[in-house]
Scaffold this motif. Structure first.
Motif, mmCIF file in Angstrom:
data_model
loop_
_atom_site.group_PDB
_atom_site.id
_atom_site.type_symbol
_atom_site.label_atom_id
_atom_site.label_comp_id
_atom_site.label_asym_id
_atom_site.label_seq_id
_atom_site.Cartn_x
_atom_site.Cartn_y
_atom_site.Cartn_z
ATOM 1 N N ASP A 192 -2.074 -23.434 -47.535
ATOM 2 C CA ASP A 192 -1.874 -24.781 -48.362
ATOM 3 C C ASP A 192 -3.159 -25.677 -48.325
ATOM 4 N N TRP A 193 -4.120 -25.482 -47.470
ATOM 5 C CA TRP A 193 -4.991 -26.323 -47.213
ATOM 6 C C TRP A 193 -6.327 -25.877 -47.553
ATOM 7 N N TYR A 194 -7.374 -26.527 -48.125
ATOM 8 C CA TYR A 194 -8.809 -26.148 -48.145
ATOM 9 C C TYR A 194 -9.993 -27.327 -47.676
ATOM 10 N N ILE A 195 -10.974 -27.146 -47.410
ATOM 11 C CA ILE A 195 -11.921 -27.966 -46.982
ATOM 12 C C ILE A 195 -12.791 -28.353 -48.379
ATOM 13 N N TRP A 196 -13.274 -29.677 -48.778
ATOM 14 C CA TRP A 196 -13.746 -29.906 -49.852
ATOM 15 C C TRP A 196 -15.301 -29.585 -49.564
ATOM 16 N N ARG A 197 -15.812 -28.856 -50.287
ATOM 17 C CA ARG A 197 -17.439 -28.594 -49.789
ATOM 18 C C ARG A 197 -18.338 -28.999 -51.190
ATOM 19 N N THR A 198 -19.513 -29.777 -50.870
ATOM 20 C CA THR A 198 -20.510 -30.018 -52.082
ATOM 21 C C THR A 198 -21.527 -29.101 -52.005
ATOM 22 N N SER A 199 -22.433 -29.031 -52.982
ATOM 23 C CA SER A 199 -23.617 -28.362 -52.886
ATOM 24 C C SER A 199 -24.868 -28.862 -52.124
ATOM 25 N N GLU A 200 -24.480 -30.189 -51.587
ATOM 26 C CA GLU A 200 -25.363 -30.723 -50.799
ATOM 27 C C GLU A 200 -26.805 -31.092 -51.196
ATOM 28 N N GLN A 202 -29.347 -33.527 -54.105
ATOM 29 C CA GLN A 202 -29.402 -34.849 -54.501
ATOM 30 C C GLN A 202 -28.663 -34.980 -55.960
ATOM 31 N N ARG A 203 -28.180 -34.108 -56.452
ATOM 32 C CA ARG A 203 -27.559 -34.167 -57.862
ATOM 33 C C ARG A 203 -26.040 -34.307 -57.590
ATOM 34 N N VAL A 204 -25.568 -34.421 -56.345
ATOM 35 C CA VAL A 204 -24.217 -34.488 -55.884
ATOM 36 C C VAL A 204 -23.606 -36.072 -56.148
ATOM 37 N N ARG A 205 -22.573 -36.048 -56.899
ATOM 38 C CA ARG A 205 -22.068 -37.657 -57.201
ATOM 39 C C ARG A 205 -21.644 -38.189 -55.796
ATOM 40 N N LYS A 206 -21.751 -39.509 -55.854
ATOM 41 C CA LYS A 206 -21.424 -40.249 -54.576
ATOM 42 C C LYS A 206 -20.087 -40.113 -54.374
ATOM 43 N N SER A 207 -19.398 -39.893 -55.391
ATOM 44 C CA SER A 207 -17.841 -40.019 -54.902
ATOM 45 C C SER A 207 -17.446 -38.535 -54.146
ATOM 46 N N HIS A 208 -18.420 -37.389 -54.763
ATOM 47 C CA HIS A 208 -17.963 -36.142 -54.295
ATOM 48 C C HIS A 208 -18.725 -36.101 -52.900
ATOM 49 N N TYR A 209 -19.887 -36.623 -52.407
ATOM 50 C CA TYR A 209 -20.523 -36.631 -51.240
ATOM 51 C C TYR A 209 -19.447 -37.327 -50.383
ATOM 52 N N HIS A 210 -18.817 -38.384 -50.685
ATOM 53 C CA HIS A 210 -17.812 -38.953 -49.915
ATOM 54 C C HIS A 210 -16.649 -37.944 -49.538
ATOM 55 N N ALA A 238 -11.672 -29.679 -55.814
ATOM 56 C CA ALA A 238 -13.320 -29.514 -55.881
ATOM 57 C C ALA A 238 -13.639 -28.427 -56.865
ATOM 58 N N GLY A 239 -14.671 -28.798 -57.541
ATOM 59 C CA GLY A 239 -15.081 -28.038 -58.790
ATOM 60 C C GLY A 239 -14.025 -28.204 -60.059
ATOM 61 N N ASN A 240 -13.094 -29.041 -59.981
ATOM 62 C CA ASN A 240 -12.533 -28.934 -61.150
ATOM 63 C C ASN A 240 -12.679 -30.150 -62.220
ATOM 64 N N ILE A 241 -13.929 -30.614 -62.322
ATOM 65 C CA ILE A 241 -14.192 -31.831 -63.262
ATOM 66 C C ILE A 241 -15.629 -31.266 -63.712
ATOM 67 N N TYR A 242 -15.790 -31.745 -65.228
ATOM 68 C CA TYR A 242 -17.284 -31.298 -65.866
ATOM 69 C C TYR A 242 -18.416 -31.544 -64.813
ATOM 70 N N ARG A 245 -20.174 -29.036 -59.090
ATOM 71 C CA ARG A 245 -20.559 -27.844 -58.063
ATOM 72 C C ARG A 245 -19.858 -27.778 -56.842
ATOM 73 N N CYS A 246 -18.997 -28.490 -56.685
ATOM 74 C CA CYS A 246 -18.335 -28.489 -55.423
ATOM 75 C C CYS A 246 -17.422 -27.258 -55.310
ATOM 76 N N TYR A 247 -16.961 -26.940 -54.322
ATOM 77 C CA TYR A 247 -16.034 -25.603 -54.390
ATOM 78 C C TYR A 247 -15.063 -25.694 -52.913
ATOM 79 N N PRO A 248 -13.828 -25.108 -52.892
ATOM 80 C CA PRO A 248 -13.072 -25.128 -51.850
ATOM 81 C C PRO A 248 -13.207 -24.139 -50.904
#
Length: 281
Positions: A192-200, A202-210, A238-242, A245-248
């Motif tokens: 039922d759960w996943y960890i939100w991961r970013t590409s880490e 400089q292009r990562v959105r501030k909201s996604h970095y959060h 994660a990954g579901n908006i235009y 590059r985030c992923y679960p």
């Protein structure tokens, strides 16, 4: 999930080579349409050729094949990820059994849905560009420009328009499809759960970095923007908006999570101990 944090992230991250492959394929499809547009001298002729592409059975077949190749490549690659994850934890046997059964269950339907969705997006490229052209022509005509000059400009701009559409589809849809397949597999295995991961980078959105490292329930997508005091653009995984590059990273076993950990719960991000998290699972 693996014992080493960085390895875990790399394990679940969609492979960039699949995105690059998809982008090349889309650009090749676009090039075939552009060849037929070269002889178009007027705006009307350009729009007629685009309409022919939209209704072309050959173009439709190309789109179906491109979508199938991308989705099945992601599916096969993710299957490898799940098998690797299974070897690293006590639930391995159950995961292996689920992987054997999955094509006969909901995951098979998810694969077909992703193929259909991506094929539709590819087929919509000429229509989308037709709409962009119509809008552009209207604006230029309002300025008093002559139609033949507008047509000349369009011939120069159309390749860039197609390339832009191809890049956006490849970047966005590989992430969306990867997330959809991970979600379907999690549902199939009762995860039922996943960890939100970013590409880490400089292009990562501030909201996604959060959101980096936040544990999220598949049934309760967050609004990263609202959580970061920005304009709410919707609730999504994660990954579901235009251009995302985030992923679960699926939460397969709790032993390998460093506690306390950040959890998205009741509309907020809170820190929980393992015991607190187990109480809401």
């Amino acid at each position: 999930m693996t014992l080493r944090k960085n390895t875990a992230k790399d394990l679940w991250k969609p492979k960039r080579r699949i995105e690059e492959m998809y982008k090349r394929t889309l650009k090749q499809i676009a090039s075939q349409i552009q060849v037929k547009l070269k002889d178009a001298k007027t705006i009307e002729e350009i729009l007629v050729e685009l309409k022919k592409a939209i209704n072309s059975p050959e173009f439709s077949r190309y789109a179906d094949r491109a979508a199938m190749k991308m989705v099945t490549s992601l599916f096969a690659d993710a299957g490898h990820t799940w098998r690797q994850a299974a070897r690293k934890n006590s639930k391995g046997k159950g995961i292996y059994e689920a992987l054997k059964r999955e094509l006969n269950g909901p995951i098979g339907g998810s694969i077909n849905e992703q193929i259909r969705r991506n094929a539709h997006l590819i087929k919509s490229m000429p229509l989308s560009i037709s709409k962009d052209i119509t809008e552009h022509v209207s604006k230029e005509a309002f300025k008093g420009r002559r139609a033949e000059y507008i047509a000349e400009d369009l011939q120069k701009e159309i390749p860039t328009m197609f390339e832009s559409k191809a890049k956006l589809i490849a970047r966005t849809e590989v992430s969306k499809t990867s997330t959809a397949l991970t979600k379907a597999r999690c549902e199939n295995m009762g995860i039922d759960w996943y960890i939100w991961r970013t590409s880490e980078d400089q292009r990562v959105r501030k909201s996604h970095y959060h959101m980096e490292g936040v544990i999220v329930n598949w049934n309760n997508p967050p609004s990263p923007e609202a959580l970061n005091n920005e304009k709410n653009v919707g609730y999504y995984h994660a990954g579901n908006i235009y251009n995302c590059r985030c992923y679960p990273e699926a939460v397969i076993i709790l032993d390998l999570i460093k506690w306390p950990s950040k959890v998205y719960y009741n509309g907020s991000i809170v820190r929980m101990t393992r015991k607190q998290f187990e109480e809401i699972m």
